[in-house]
Scaffold this motif. Structure first.
Motif, PDB file in Angstrom:
ATOM      1  N   PHE A 110      -9.649  -4.485   2.434  1.00 40.11           N
ATOM      2  CA  PHE A 110      -9.432  -5.890   2.100  1.00 40.11           C
ATOM      3  C   PHE A 110      -8.024  -6.333   2.490  1.00 40.11           C
ATOM      4  O   PHE A 110      -7.829  -7.402   3.072  1.00 40.11           O
ATOM      5  CB  PHE A 110      -9.652  -6.107   0.597  1.00 40.11           C
ATOM      6  CG  PHE A 110      -9.297  -7.498   0.132  1.00 40.11           C
ATOM      7  CD1 PHE A 110     -10.169  -8.557   0.331  1.00 40.11           C
ATOM      8  CD2 PHE A 110      -8.080  -7.740  -0.492  1.00 40.11           C
ATOM      9  CE1 PHE A 110      -9.836  -9.845  -0.082  1.00 40.11           C
ATOM     10  CE2 PHE A 110      -7.739  -9.019  -0.918  1.00 40.11           C
ATOM     11  CZ  PHE A 110      -8.610 -10.075  -0.703  1.00 40.11           C
ATOM     12  N   GLN A 111      -7.040  -5.507   2.178  1.00 37.29           N
ATOM     13  CA  GLN A 111      -5.651  -5.889   2.438  1.00 37.29           C
ATOM     14  C   GLN A 111      -5.353  -6.000   3.931  1.00 37.29           C
ATOM     15  O   GLN A 111      -4.679  -6.942   4.367  1.00 37.29           O
ATOM     16  CB  GLN A 111      -4.712  -4.885   1.764  1.00 37.29           C
ATOM     17  CG  GLN A 111      -4.709  -5.021   0.246  1.00 37.29           C
ATOM     18  CD  GLN A 111      -4.032  -3.860  -0.457  1.00 37.29           C
ATOM     19  OE1 GLN A 111      -4.163  -2.709  -0.054  1.00 37.29           O
ATOM     20  NE2 GLN A 111      -3.300  -4.158  -1.523  1.00 37.29           N
ATOM     21  N   GLU A 139      -6.923  -9.190   5.243  1.00 41.54           N
ATOM     22  CA  GLU A 139      -6.200 -10.384   4.804  1.00 41.54           C
ATOM     23  C   GLU A 139      -4.920 -10.589   5.602  1.00 41.54           C
ATOM     24  O   GLU A 139      -4.598 -11.710   6.007  1.00 41.54           O
ATOM     25  CB  GLU A 139      -5.870 -10.271   3.315  1.00 41.54           C
ATOM     26  CG  GLU A 139      -7.050 -10.578   2.407  1.00 41.54           C
ATOM     27  CD  GLU A 139      -7.513 -12.020   2.556  1.00 41.54           C
ATOM     28  OE1 GLU A 139      -6.705 -12.940   2.295  1.00 41.54           O
ATOM     29  OE2 GLU A 139      -8.667 -12.225   2.953  1.00 41.54           O
ATOM     30  N   ASP A 174     -11.766   0.554  -0.343  1.00 41.52           N
ATOM     31  CA  ASP A 174     -12.152  -0.857  -0.375  1.00 41.52           C
ATOM     32  C   ASP A 174     -10.922  -1.766  -0.451  1.00 41.52           C
ATOM     33  O   ASP A 174     -10.876  -2.815   0.191  1.00 41.52           O
ATOM     34  CB  ASP A 174     -13.061  -1.126  -1.575  1.00 41.52           C
ATOM     35  CG  ASP A 174     -14.418  -0.475  -1.430  1.00 41.52           C
ATOM     36  OD1 ASP A 174     -14.797  -0.130  -0.291  1.00 41.52           O
ATOM     37  OD2 ASP A 174     -15.106  -0.308  -2.459  1.00 41.52           O
ATOM     38  N   ARG A 175      -9.938  -1.350  -1.239  1.00 40.37           N
ATOM     39  CA  ARG A 175      -8.727  -2.166  -1.398  1.00 40.37           C
ATOM     40  C   ARG A 175      -7.927  -2.223  -0.096  1.00 40.37           C
ATOM     41  O   ARG A 175      -7.473  -3.289   0.316  1.00 40.37           O
ATOM     42  CB  ARG A 175      -7.863  -1.594  -2.525  1.00 40.37           C
ATOM     43  CG  ARG A 175      -6.582  -2.385  -2.760  1.00 40.37           C
ATOM     44  CD  ARG A 175      -5.956  -2.000  -4.089  1.00 40.37           C
ATOM     45  NE  ARG A 175      -5.636  -0.585  -4.162  1.00 40.37           N
ATOM     46  CZ  ARG A 175      -4.479  -0.055  -3.756  1.00 40.37           C
ATOM     47  NH1 ARG A 175      -3.553  -0.840  -3.239  1.00 40.37           N
ATOM     48  NH2 ARG A 175      -4.257   1.241  -3.870  1.00 40.37           N
ATOM     49  N   TYR A 176      -7.771  -1.083   0.563  1.00 40.60           N
ATOM     50  CA  TYR A 176      -7.017  -1.050   1.826  1.00 40.60           C
ATOM     51  C   TYR A 176      -7.708  -1.896   2.895  1.00 40.60           C
ATOM     52  O   TYR A 176      -7.047  -2.603   3.667  1.00 40.60           O
ATOM     53  CB  TYR A 176      -6.880   0.385   2.318  1.00 40.60           C
ATOM     54  CG  TYR A 176      -5.813   1.186   1.612  1.00 40.60           C
ATOM     55  CD1 TYR A 176      -5.059   0.639   0.579  1.00 40.60           C
ATOM     56  CD2 TYR A 176      -5.552   2.506   1.981  1.00 40.60           C
ATOM     57  CE1 TYR A 176      -4.078   1.384  -0.062  1.00 40.60           C
ATOM     58  CE2 TYR A 176      -4.569   3.255   1.356  1.00 40.60           C
ATOM     59  CZ  TYR A 176      -3.836   2.696   0.329  1.00 40.60           C
ATOM     60  OH  TYR A 176      -2.866   3.432  -0.301  1.00 40.60           O
ATOM     61  N   THR A 214       0.791  -1.225   0.000  1.00 47.82           N
ATOM     62  CA  THR A 214       0.000   0.000   0.000  1.00 47.82           C
ATOM     63  C   THR A 214       0.826   1.279   0.000  1.00 47.82           C
ATOM     64  O   THR A 214       0.334   2.331  -0.420  1.00 47.82           O
ATOM     65  CB  THR A 214      -0.921   0.034   1.230  1.00 47.82           C
ATOM     66  OG1 THR A 214      -0.095   0.051   2.417  1.00 47.82           O
ATOM     67  CG2 THR A 214      -1.832  -1.183   1.274  1.00 47.82           C
ATOM     68  N   ALA A 256     -12.414   3.554  -4.200  1.00 45.17           N
ATOM     69  CA  ALA A 256     -11.805   2.298  -4.630  1.00 45.17           C
ATOM     70  C   ALA A 256     -10.607   1.936  -3.749  1.00 45.17           C
ATOM     71  O   ALA A 256     -10.420   0.770  -3.367  1.00 45.17           O
ATOM     72  CB  ALA A 256     -11.366   2.401  -6.090  1.00 45.17           C
ATOM     73  N   THR A 257      -9.807   2.929  -3.411  1.00 46.09           N
ATOM     74  CA  THR A 257      -8.652   2.693  -2.545  1.00 46.09           C
ATOM     75  C   THR A 257      -9.102   2.282  -1.155  1.00 46.09           C
ATOM     76  O   THR A 257      -8.485   1.415  -0.523  1.00 46.09           O
ATOM     77  CB  THR A 257      -7.786   3.959  -2.451  1.00 46.09           C
ATOM     78  OG1 THR A 257      -7.398   4.365  -3.765  1.00 46.09           O
ATOM     79  CG2 THR A 257      -6.550   3.715  -1.603  1.00 46.09           C
TER      80      THR A 257
END
Length: 251
Positions: free
Chosen positions: A231-232, A235, A227-229, A92, A224-225
């Motif tokens: 998720f990461q 995980e 949602d990605r952050y 990130t 969008a960022t």
């Protein structure tokens, strides 16, 4: 449980609040009679792993501290967690933090600073409130309800920004939401310029004992960022849980 399992469980129990226990209480927790529990405790005392208080109760001994220090210096939670935080940071470019409750207070234990010139800064050992910040809200959500309510009763919530929740009932509702969704988002409630995402680290029983957070300047995080952050960070927290959580479960 056999004798060895009972002895190990005794050590784990002594490492939990209130940290001082009587023989009868310990015996009930491990399913052993008073005399049998006393014999197991006597071995631990002789080896320095446990100690007896003036009130004839039991607590961890100095050898337990030395073992813990040796583990932290040469193996350690931090040593284990750091590669995961580095990976989250590298994925990130943002600051990744690992936090735990220390004496009932959310505390930053390990941190990898982001690679961007403009990034979220902090310091190790820094404490976090329960009503603001991803680490604080994540760990606060999984405190025992009695401890959480006592904390809110005894410690007035501070307003760090105009977005900070300070009403105890509103804080309880927010922490319940965090538990239900399984993650925390701090969007300007600790620092107006910062957004952070938190996820729980669990043991094999599902109990939350730590949290991972990813923090970034709000201006760099679009939908969008975001949602990605999220998720990461979830995980990475799940990976840590699978590898490390099982060693910290107490039956």
């Amino acid at each position: 449980m056999n004798s060895a399992e009972k002895t190990v469980t005794l050590l784990k129990i002594l490492a939990r609040k209130p940290y001082v226990y009587g023989v009868t209480e310990l015996g009930e927790k491990i399913g052993c009679g008073k005399s049998g529990t006393f014999k197991l405790l006597n071995v631990l005392v002789q080896e320095g792993l446990a100690a007896q208080t003036p009130e004839h109760k039991y607590t961890l001994g100095m050898v337990s501290y030395l073992l813990g220090k040796c583990y932290e210096d040469h193996v350690g939670v931090v040593r284990f967690v750091r590669p995961y935080l580095e990976r989250l940071r590298d994925l990130t470019g943002e600051t990744a933090t690992f936090g735990m409750l220390v004496n009932g207070v959310p505390t930053s234990i390990c941190r990898e600073e982001g690679t961007h010139m403009v990034r979220v800064m902090g310091h190790l050992g820094g404490t976090r409130p329960l009503n603001a910040g991803a680490i604080g809200k994540m760990l606060g959500a999984y405190m025992g309800e009695a401890d959480l309510r006592r904390h809110l009763l005894e410690t007035p919530a501070h307003a760090y920004t105009e977005r900070t929740l300070t009403d105890p009932e509103a804080i309880l509702e927010e922490l319940q939401k965090v538990r239900e969704q399984g993650y925390a988002i701090s969007d300007g409630d600790f620092n107006l310029d910062t957004i952070s995402f938190g996820a729980p680290v669990t043991d094999t029983s599902g109990a939350v004992w730590a949290a991972v957070a990813l923090s970034a300047p709000r201006t760099r995080v679009d939908a969008a960022t975001r949602d990605r952050y999220l998720f990461q960070v979830r995980e990475i927290a799940a990976q840590i849980s699978r590898e490390l959580g099982q060693t910290l479960v107490v039956d």
